[in-house]
Design an enzyme around this catalytic site. Structure first.
Site: not given
Lengths: 214, 214
Positions: A148, A154, A160
């Site tokens: 998602g 990322y 993250h």
């Protein structure tokens, strides 16, 4: 080439299921053989437990590692595990296709790893049959993931962090640990909200990727 | 202090179970309250699926994220999830105690995360209720892990790599993602073969660690 396709999405009409259907077709059209482990539709049992073993080395104290070593020698895993192990032995390439849940595999896929990549079958630390000597040496593994989160979350500087580093516990400590060669992960970011144009593009991009490894 | 102890080992007479029993006693003796989620003995269902939802936002297409958002608003998760969510709300500290399987949680514990840390309950990316604004802000989380591998395998130069980096998908992308403060992981290496002296030492070391946070 023999491809084992391990799939973990609960909705047959999801985008991930469309990717899986296209993948099966593409793999077969190229003259390869495919076997599918569609974990949700199989009702695959995720938790490694006592019922995984038809006989027990130690009936009084359940030590999963020792029971796996024994069952790997004797072929006394429960039928669902034996059947997956046959597919693993047959396969040249294992494709693990799943939506990211908390930067990891859905529990049902983690359970497939916990139960079928058994000690004595996929690796044997006692005999140093790990990493370059892992028992699944000669096979290749690839993750196909959707998330998602958008790609920038990322990235190395993202909230993250670098997704390849975060998934190293799978690519290195699981796949390479059992001796497999790891192919680049195929990733679909921002999969929660995709236009129909993007769906088409992503299917095409995945098909090209599959063709490049077949 | 209210402690929720989430435990995932299938053998009640294992070393991990002895640690868990000692932990309960230590926590209670200090005048704290504890609730236990012993996932194997509860027969906790690991796989997130359609049966997690008593009502469906979209009965035709199962989108786990959207169903979780709706069920968080309406309180329409299945009873086993609602009951765990009550414990999470009640807790000041969550202790996740598990043996490492492939540098990760056993599937049954990953399933507890997948199903109870639901969108709309533990985090809400749409409203930026993640990380410093995560919905479980104010709570603390700690992992307690045992691993068959020796400590040098999990060092920066070791064959697996730095364990804290490898577990970042849990400590950062799961616990910090939902807003929790993460306490240092308590680790027991080489847990496959321990002398009775070492068992005693490890129980004492864990007790000291618990006392330091209570």
């Amino acid at each position: 080439m023999n491809i084992l396709y391990i799939f973990a999405h609960p909705e047959p009409r999801s985008f991930n299921s469309a990717m899986k259907e296209m993948a099966i077709k593409t793999i077969e059209e190229k003259g390869n053989e495919i076997r599918l482990s569609d974990l949700y539709s199989m009702g695959f049992k995720p938790a490694l437990d006592q019922s995984d073993f038809l006989q027990r080395k130690d009936p009084d104290l359940f030590n999963p590692f020792l029971e796996q070593i024994t069952a790997s020698k004797e072929g006394t895993f429960s039928d669902d595990i034996m059947s997956e192990m046959e597919k693993i032995k047959w396969a040249d390439v294992l494709i693990f296709h799943f939506p990211i849940y908390f930067t990891g595999m859905p529990a049902i896929m983690k359970g497939w790893i916990d139960r079928t990549f058994a000690a004595g079958f996929a690796f044997s630390p006692i005999k140093d049959r790990v990493y370059e000597n892992g028992l699944l040496k000669g096979k290749k593994a690839m993750m196909v993931i959707s998330t998602g989160a958008e790609e920038d979350w990322y990235s190395r500087e993202g909230r993250h962090g670098d997704i390849n580093e975060l998934l190293r516990y799978i690519s290195h400590c699981t796949f390479e640990y059992v001796g497999m060669e790891v192919l680049e992960t195929h990733m679909i970011f921002g999969a929660g909200k995709m236009s129909s144009e993007r769906v088409t593009e992503e299917l095409e991009r995945y098909q090209m990727r599959l063709n490049s490894i077949l």
